[in-house]
Design a protein around this motif. Structure first.
Motif, PDB file in Angstrom:
ATOM      1  N   THR A 211     -21.439 -43.089  65.492  1.00 55.83           N
ATOM      2  CA  THR A 211     -21.244 -42.767  65.280  1.00 55.83           C
ATOM      3  C   THR A 211     -23.082 -43.845  63.691  1.00 55.83           C
TER       4      THR A 211
ATOM      5  N   GLU B 182     -16.638 -41.518  66.537  1.00 54.14           N
ATOM      6  CA  GLU B 182     -15.609 -40.591  65.435  1.00 54.14           C
ATOM      7  C   GLU B 182     -14.100 -40.433  65.090  1.00 54.14           C
TER       8      GLU B 182
ATOM      9  N   VAL C 156     -22.719 -38.573  62.957  1.00 58.12           N
ATOM     10  CA  VAL C 156     -22.475 -38.386  64.937  1.00 58.12           C
ATOM     11  C   VAL C 156     -23.482 -37.845  65.313  1.00 58.12           C
TER      12      VAL C 156
ATOM     13  N   TRP D 280     -27.702 -35.733  66.628  1.00 59.51           N
ATOM     14  CA  TRP D 280     -27.293 -36.228  65.495  1.00 59.51           C
ATOM     15  C   TRP D 280     -27.111 -35.277  64.366  1.00 59.51           C
TER      16      TRP D 280
END
Length: 179
Positions: free
Chosen positions: A14, A55, A163, A169
């Protein structure tokens, strides 16, 4: 987030970014060619903190703290007047950059296990990456094409949690700043 080799990122990585949509017309074509994060779905941005927590550690409690930390900062304006360089990297330098630095410092103070750029850099330099990797001749060409588009003004009113899903992403949540 382009300062890391995104092609080798595992799912769950992340980062926190401030989107700079006003820069897209000037930089998107170059970013698509020379910034791996752009090809993987990251918009033009200034990184607030990368990497952040995995995450699987970002639960309601972490989101609540991020909401509080980010939400007590006021929205701010950035002006991109010049291109600057790191070795092999061309970027737009935001002025002023104090509020980006402050956000980074406050989030890092809360999560010291997530230092900016994994602790690889001794100083945080807020920037919007345009190209990462080409030789200086190509960087010169890119810079020449960008200069007529400057200055670029942009209002930062939120910070996005991005993330990596193993290939791209994705935005998970956007944390608003005070208006």
């Amino acid at each position: 987030m382009a300062d890391d080799n995104t092609s080798s990122l595992q799912a769950g990585r992340t980062g926190l970014i401030a989107r700079i949509p006003d820069a897209e017309p000037a930089v998107s074509a170059w970013r698509e060619r020379f910034d791996p994060s752009a090809r993987e779905g990251v918009p033009a941005h200034v990184t607030v903190l990368f990497p952040f927590l995995d995450e699987n550690r970002i639960d309601a409690h972490v989101r609540s703290i991020l909401t509080a930390v980010i939400g007590r900062q006021h929205a701010f304006d950035l002006l991109f007047e010049s291109c600057e360089r790191f070795p092999g990297v061309l970027y737009l330098a935001p002025v002023p950059d104090a509020q980006v630095r402050q956000l980074t410092e406050e989030i890092t103070a809360r999560w010291p296990e997530a230092p900016p750029y994994g602790g690889k850099l001794s100083e945080v330099v807020p920037h919007l990456t345009i190209a990462d990797g080409p030789d200086d001749t190509v960087l010169d060409e890119i810079e020449t094409s960008i200069l007529p588009h400057l200055p670029i003004a942009s209002r930062v009113s939120s910070v996005d949690l991005m993330v990596h899903d193993g290939a791209r992403w994705q935005t998970r949540v956007s944390f608003p700043l005070l208006e």
